[in-house]
Design an enzyme around this catalytic site. Structure first.
Site, PDB file in Angstrom:
ATOM      1  N   HIS A   1       0.824  -1.210   0.000  1.00 23.34           N
ATOM      2  CA  HIS A   1       0.000   0.000   0.000  1.00 23.34           C
ATOM      3  C   HIS A   1       0.856   1.256   0.000  1.00 23.34           C
ATOM      4  O   HIS A   1       1.841   1.341   0.738  1.00 23.34           O
ATOM      5  CB  HIS A   1      -0.902   0.009   1.234  1.00 23.34           C
ATOM      6  CG  HIS A   1      -1.699   1.273   1.407  1.00 23.34           C
ATOM      7  ND1 HIS A   1      -2.631   1.700   0.481  1.00 23.34           N
ATOM      8  CD2 HIS A   1      -1.689   2.215   2.391  1.00 23.34           C
ATOM      9  CE1 HIS A   1      -3.168   2.832   0.889  1.00 23.34           C
ATOM     10  NE2 HIS A   1      -2.615   3.170   2.031  1.00 23.34           N
ATOM     11  N   SER A   2       0.474   2.232  -0.824  1.00 20.55           N
ATOM     12  CA  SER A   2       1.074   3.565  -0.810  1.00 20.55           C
ATOM     13  C   SER A   2       2.602   3.496  -0.942  1.00 20.55           C
ATOM     14  O   SER A   2       3.129   3.012  -1.941  1.00 20.55           O
ATOM     15  CB  SER A   2       0.649   4.291   0.475  1.00 20.55           C
ATOM     16  OG  SER A   2       0.984   5.652   0.421  1.00 20.55           O
ATOM     17  N   TYR A   3       3.340   3.959   0.079  1.00 20.73           N
ATOM     18  CA  TYR A   3       4.811   3.945   0.011  1.00 20.73           C
ATOM     19  C   TYR A   3       5.356   2.521  -0.019  1.00 20.73           C
ATOM     20  O   TYR A   3       6.474   2.281  -0.470  1.00 20.73           O
ATOM     21  CB  TYR A   3       5.398   4.709   1.199  1.00 20.73           C
ATOM     22  CG  TYR A   3       6.844   5.120   0.987  1.00 20.73           C
ATOM     23  CD1 TYR A   3       7.151   6.335   0.383  1.00 20.73           C
ATOM     24  CD2 TYR A   3       7.895   4.305   1.377  1.00 20.73           C
ATOM     25  CE1 TYR A   3       8.466   6.719   0.171  1.00 20.73           C
ATOM     26  CE2 TYR A   3       9.217   4.679   1.175  1.00 20.73           C
ATOM     27  CZ  TYR A   3       9.500   5.886   0.572  1.00 20.73           C
ATOM     28  OH  TYR A   3      10.810   6.255   0.350  1.00 20.73           O
TER      29      TYR A   3
ATOM     30  N   GLY B   1       4.404   0.341  -2.017  1.00 19.46           N
ATOM     31  CA  GLY B   1       4.596   0.055  -3.430  1.00 19.46           C
ATOM     32  C   GLY B   1       5.939   0.551  -3.923  1.00 19.46           C
ATOM     33  O   GLY B   1       6.621  -0.115  -4.713  1.00 19.46           O
TER      34      GLY B   1
ATOM     35  N   THR C   1      -1.901  -1.037  -3.806  1.00 19.71           N
ATOM     36  CA  THR C   1      -3.103  -0.262  -3.485  1.00 19.71           C
ATOM     37  C   THR C   1      -2.716   1.203  -3.330  1.00 19.71           C
ATOM     38  O   THR C   1      -2.067   1.587  -2.372  1.00 19.71           O
ATOM     39  CB  THR C   1      -3.795  -0.782  -2.209  1.00 19.71           C
ATOM     40  OG1 THR C   1      -2.898  -0.731  -1.101  1.00 19.71           O
ATOM     41  CG2 THR C   1      -4.247  -2.225  -2.399  1.00 19.71           C
TER      42      THR C   1
END
Length: 401
Positions: A277-279, A281, A305
């Site tokens: 998720h977010s960072y 990724g 995500t």
């Protein structure tokens, strides 16, 4: 009082000047407020008079009401500190759920850490390294969240299902996955500075001696005025701390690579899956850059995500971008229905709607689609046909620049 100060000697005149300076820079309404309460808070949920109900919602023990941030009006700093203190308790509560409810074990990092050095940890299922079939790796974003969490705000204001990774963990275990939960924000420990360290940090400077002397004089005068102001404002001083970084885990990117080298790459699973998720990724993409051949060989599919990775800024090579287009899918915040294709200017993986416009909710809203994507990836791998993660039959095509 001002008149009395003006009749005194040089010291009193200096105090008069300081007080005038204070009054010119501070709203008089601020001076009329009550002194800030002590920054001392309970260390348990019960102490805060909150509890998670049977629906996983945080509720007040007596009133049954949701959490109230503005507990004291006009005291934003105190309210924020209270919120942070509650957040730390919730972090420990989630750790307990991972161990007691999800039956994960806590593993210390670095693996060869000595007793006196700073340490981090991850969580994993008992079969994480020996499961011959599937392994799920979870990576949250940056900020205050820790292992097992997607978003503290959701845990406090919504519920445990939307704000934690527990639904993913339980579903994975039910479907025969081993599980590893990363802890990419646990990068350092904070210790209080000694007086000598505070003095040393202020003494270290490359400035010329004359300039440093002038600055020291100004700082001393400023401190003298500030000490005088404090008699009127009574602010609470916070302790000065220093950060001691954890070896080989000093950043989310370092942490992801370390866990890959010492755990994921050593696992027996034929199919390794990531949810990032977010960072998280961005951390995964950095892992690909550093361990490209290994990741391609072991990882079957990656669900991102609302990932904040950027293939240009991270200088991702063509071969990695091609692999991401075939094996990754990014569920992004969007007003479109879940799994609807979303256009992108970046030549990496397909982007589809998470069915929500709220960034922090994307992992929870895409939850059913993620496991469907993984199941299709396994079938496609076995039949040598790539999965289609979107509703539409036409996947996004990108030209190589």
């Amino acid at each position: 009082m001002m008149a009395q100060l003006q009749q005194g000697g040089p010291d009193e005149k200096e105090k008069t000047t300081a007080l005038k300076d204070l009054l010119s820079r501070i709203d008089l309404d601020e001076l009329m407020k009550k002194d800030e309460p002590p920054l001392e808070f309970p260390d348990t949920l019960e102490g805060f008079e909150y509890i998670f109900n049977e629906k996983g919602q945080l509720r007040h023990i007596k009133t049954g009401e949701p959490f109230v941030f503005n507990y004291r009006e006009d005291l934003h700093r105190w309210n924020q500190k209270r919120y942070e203190a509650l957040g730390e308790i919730i972090t420990k509560y989630i750790y307990e759920l991972l161990q007691n409810e999800c039956h994960l074990k806590r593993v210390t990092l670095p693996v060869d850490a000595i007793e006196t050095e700073p340490k981090s940890f991850i969580f994993m299922s008992e079969d994480a390294l020996v499961n011959p079939d599937k392994l799920l790796v979870l990576i949250h974003g940056n900020g205050v969240v820790r292992a097992g969490q997607w978003a503290r705000r959701l845990i406090i204001n919504e519920d445990l299902d939307s704000g934690t990774q527990i639904p993913y963990i339980k579903r994975a275990i039910e479907e025969g996955y081993g599980v590893i939960v990363l802890n990419p924000n646990e990068n350092y420990i904070e210790v209080e500075k000694t007086k000598a360290q505070i003095q040393l940090s202020s003494d270290i400077s490359d400035e010329p001696a004359e300039k440093r002397e002038r600055k020291d004089k100004i700082q001393k005068e400023t401190k003298k005025r500030r000490d005088f102001y404090e008699k009127y404002r009574n602010p609470q001083k916070e302790k000065e701390t220093m950060q001691i970084y954890i070896r080989d885990n000093g950043s989310p990117e370092e942490h992801a690579i370390y866990v890959w080298d010492h755990f994921i790459s050593q696992s027996a699973a034929e199919n390794v899956f990531f949810v990032a998720h977010s960072y998280g990724g961005l951390a995964f993409v950095e892992l690909m850059i550093q361990r490209e051949a290994e990741v391609k060989n072991r990882v079957t599919a990656v669900a991102l995500t609302d990932s904040v990775h950027n293939v240009w800024h991270q200088e991702v090579g063509k071969t990695i971008r091609e692999w991401m287009r075939e094996n990754c899918c990014n569920w992004v915040s969007s007003s479109e229905p879940l799994d609807t294709s979303v256009e992108s200017m970046l030549p990496d993986c397909p982007r589809v709607s998470a069915g929500t416009e709220r960034h922090e909710l994307t992992s929870w809203k895409s939850f059913p689609s993620v496991f469907k994507f993984f199941n299709e990836a396994v079938k496609a791998k076995n039949s040598m046909v790539k999965p289609t993660p979107t509703r539409r039959s036409n996947r996004i095509k990108y030209e190589e620049f």
